[in-house]
Every structure is written in structure tokens, then in C-alpha cells.
Design an enzyme around this catalytic site. Sequence first.
Site: not given
Length: 187
Positions: A23, A40, A43-44
Site C-alpha cells: 500500500r 495468512s 490461528n484464532c
Amino acid sequence: MGKRVLVVGGVAGGASVAARVRRLDADASITVFERGEHVSFSNCSLPYYLSRTVEEKDDLVMMTPESFKASYDIDVRVNSEVLSIDRAGKKVLVRERTTGREYEEPYDDLVLSPGASPIRPKSIPGVDLPHVFTVRNVTDIDLLDRYVRRENAGDVVVVGGGFIGLEVAENLKEAGKTSALWKRRRR
Ligand SMILES: Cc1cc2nc3c(=O)[nH]c(=O)nc-3n(C[C@H](O)[C@H](O)[C@H](O)COP(=O)(O)OP(=O)(O)OC[C@H]3O[C@@H](n4cnc5c(N)ncnc54)[C@H](O)[C@@H]3O)c2cc1C
């Protein structure tokens, strides 16, 4: 040609930094090296796959190398481990884990986001047995899930009573298993 930015580690920190660099700099050449199979991922959500609250393994993965390329023009190389850094020469040594091929990659800027690994307490006898698992990434939770289902394991011991251990125990219970949670008492 723009700056060559290399990122080591492709999960929360590495993936975010790579997207942020894009960006800020449309011309940069950005490459992410991830030694595991996935980048990507969430994990949660990993423990919630055990109970199928998250129904599909693929739902744990938010971006793929293909979607990074398409959305951000970022080159993501999975199964690629950075072995060493030559700071004077400004290059890293990479090994492709699937083929064993090693190659050097030059950089202008290098970002390290290698995260952490679960501890396997060596003081516990049997900790290296094949049916002892750790939970850190998609491959880990898949191995645990497959084992528990294949062996129809009824009782599971979860060692570590932090939030990850609690979530794993909760989801094993949800999946119909009896799980005992072990937490070391603080001295
Ligand atoms: C089961 C679980 C549940 C979680 N739940 C939550 C939650 O609900 N809320 C929350 O805030 N946090 C949660 N976390 C913590 C959160 O996932 C981490 O804080 C976060 O993933 C850290 O991101 P990171 O990019 O620093 O490291 P990591 O996510 O560990 O990523 C680092 C990556 O770098 C790769 N790597 C390491 N060395 C190399 C190398 N030499 N070459 C190439 N690649 C390399 C590793 O393979 C790894 O994939 C949870 C973690 C787990 C395991």
C-alpha cells in the site's frame, strides 16, 4: 525496478507487513517466505475446527499465494525456509522444503516475522511419541483432528492451561471427547 523487500514468515505479522508495504509502495518487489504450507491463516480459529464449528479446513486459510499475487502483486513462496542471512551481501539463503533446492535471494529491506513455536517439555516422559501433538498452525490441527477421529480417541489430555489449551479442551469436549486440562501450578 523498485525496492526488493523480503519478508520471513507469512502469517499474522508477515502477511500484514507485506500488504502494508504494497500500500505504501506500488513499485516495490515484495517476496514472502513461509516455511510451512500455508500463509495468512486464522490461528484464532484453529481449535474450532476440532468441533467443526469451523466446518472446513480450507475455511481456516484466509489468503493463498495465488490471492496474494492477484490482490497485491506479492510473491508468496510457501514450503520455503530462510536458512541464513548475509547482512553484508544483503541476501538470504532459502531452502525449498519440497525439493531440497537451495538458492540465494537479494534484498534491499528484510523483515523478520518468524513467530514462535510451542514448547515440548522434555521433562515429560513420552513427549516425543507420535500421538503427542502441538497446536500452532493448520497442519498441526489437521494432524491432531485426523488422529482423534481415526483412532476414535475418547480421552485427550491437553497440557497447557492458557487460552489456547482452554479452547482446544472446549472444542474437544464439543466434539464428544473427554479432555483433561493440565496446568502447572505457579510457585
Ligand atoms: C491456536 C491459537 C489460537 C490463537 N488465538 C488467538 C486469539 O484468539 N487472539 C489473538 O490475538 N491471538 C491468538 N493467537 C496468537 C496469534 O496467532 C499470534 O500472536 C500470531 O499468529 C503471531 O503472528 P506472527 O506473524 O508473529 O507469528 P506466527 O503466526 O507464528 O507466524 C510466523 C511464521 O513464520 C514462519 N517461519 C519461522 N521461521 C521461518 C524461516 N526461517 N523461514 C520461513 N518461514 C519461517 C513460521 O512457519 C510461521 O508460520 C492464537 C494462536 C494460536 C496458536
